[in-house]
Design an enzyme around this catalytic site. Structure first.
Site, PDB file in Angstrom:
ATOM      1  N   ASP A 190     136.333 -19.297  29.601  1.00 18.76           N
ATOM      2  CA  ASP A 190     136.743 -17.900  29.685  1.00 18.76           C
ATOM      3  C   ASP A 190     137.843 -17.789  30.735  1.00 18.76           C
ATOM      4  OD1 ASP A 190     136.524 -15.024  29.338  1.00 18.76           O
ATOM      5  OD2 ASP A 190     135.545 -15.019  31.297  1.00 18.76           O
ATOM      6  N   ASP A 211     139.106 -14.515  32.738  1.00 20.87           N
ATOM      7  CA  ASP A 211     138.837 -13.665  33.900  1.00 20.87           C
ATOM      8  C   ASP A 211     137.564 -14.075  34.617  1.00 20.87           C
ATOM      9  OD1 ASP A 211     141.040 -11.719  33.498  1.00 20.87           O
ATOM     10  OD2 ASP A 211     139.936 -11.224  31.671  1.00 20.87           O
TER      11      ASP A 211
END
Length: 247
Positions: free
Chosen positions: A24, A26
Site C-alpha cells: 500500500d 499511504d
C-alpha cells in the site's frame, strides 16, 4: 539488468519463499497518511458540527473507517458508523471537500518515503523479487514520484486505474489481485503489506501467502486490530523485516 536488480542477494528471512510483494502507498511507503487524516478531519467536522455530533478522531476514526478505502466508501462508512444516513449528494460533497483539502496540502509541502521501507524495497529488488504499489488514492503516482521511489516498483495500481477497471474497493482484494496479475505471480505466493484494517482484510480475503500489518500508531490496540483483521505478523517499521526471523 542493474546491480540493484540482479537477483543474486537473498530475500529477508521473514519473506523467504515470497515471489512478489504488493505494498500500500499511504502510511506504508510514504508518510502521507497524516495528510489524509488531517484533510478528513476538516471535511468531516464541517459536516458534523452543525448536527451536534462529536468531532472526527484523526487516529481512531481514520484507522477504523476510512483508511485504505476510496473517498466515497470511506465517507459513507464513517458517517454511517455515527448512525447518520447521509444522501448520496452529501457523501459526494464531503468526499469532494476532503479531496480539495488533501490536494492543497500535498502541493504545499513535500511527502517523504519512510527510510525503513526504502531499505526493504532495495533489499527485495536486489533479491530479484517483483514489487507493486497499490492504493485506493488517485494521488499515488504523484506521491511516489515526489518521494523519489516510483522507479523501485515494477507496476502501480492506483485509484485511477481501479476506477478505469471497475475494481471494487477494499476490503475487497481486487486491487491487490490486479497488482499480482500484472506481476505474473499467484496471490498465494505473494505478500501484501498494509497499515489499514480494510487493506489487511483485503489481503486475507485475497488468499495472499503472507499479510504484513504496519502499525505506525505503535499501540497495543492498533496491533491487535491489525491481527484480528488478518495480519500474519505486525511490525512498526518495515526495516524490522530485514532482521526478523521467520515465525
Amino acid at each position: 539488468m542493474s546491480a540493484e536488480r540482479n537477483g543474486t542477494a537473498q530475500a529477508p528471512r521473514a519473506l523467504r519463499g515470497t515471489r512478489a510483494v504488493v505494498l500500500d502507498t499511504d502510511g506504508v511507503i510514504t508518510d502521507s497518511a497524516r495528510l489524509h487524516a488531517a484533510a478528513w478531519k476538516t471535511a468531516f467536522d464541517a459536516f458534523l458540527r452543525p448536527r451536534g455530533e462529536r468531532p472526527f478522531d484523526p487516529r481512531e476514526d481514520y484507522l477504523r473507517h476510512v483508511d485504505g478505502k476510496s473517498r466515497l466508501d470511506g465517507t459513507a462508512a464513517f458517517l454511517e458508523s455515527r448512525g447518520l444516513r447521509p444522501s448520496d449528494a452529501e457523501i459526494r460533497a464531503v468526499a469532494a471537500h476532503k479531496e480539495r483539502l488533501f490536494t492543497e496540502r500535498l502541493r504545499a509541502g513535500r511527502v517523504d518515503a519512510y527510510p525503513g521501507t526504502v531499505r526493504l524495497l532495495r533489499a527485495l529488488r536486489s533479491a530479484g523479487i517483483p514489487l507493486a504499489a497499490a492504493s485506493a488514492s488517485r494521488h499515488a503516482t504523484e506521491l511516489l514520484e515526489q518521494a523519489g521511489v516510483r522507479s523501485l516498483f515494477d507496476t502501480l495500481v492506483d485509484g485511477g486505474e481501479a476506477a478505469r477497471l471497475g475494481l471494487p474497493g477494499k476490503p475487497d482484494p481486487a486491487l491487490f489481485l490486479e497488482a499480482t496479475r500484472r506481476l505474473g505471480v499467484p496471490a498465494e505466493h505473494a505478500a501484501v503489506v498494509e497499515d489499514a484494517l480494510a487493506g489487511v482484510e483485503a489481503g486475507r480475503r485475497g488468499g495472499f501467502g503472507l499479510v504484513v500489518g504496519v502499525d505506525r500508531a505503535r499501540t497495543p490496540a492498533t496491533r491487535t486490530a491489525l491481527m484480528e483483521h488478518g495480519a500474519d505478523l505486525v511490525v512498526e517499521d518495515l526495516a524490522e523485516l530485514l532482521t526478523r526471523k521467520e515465525d
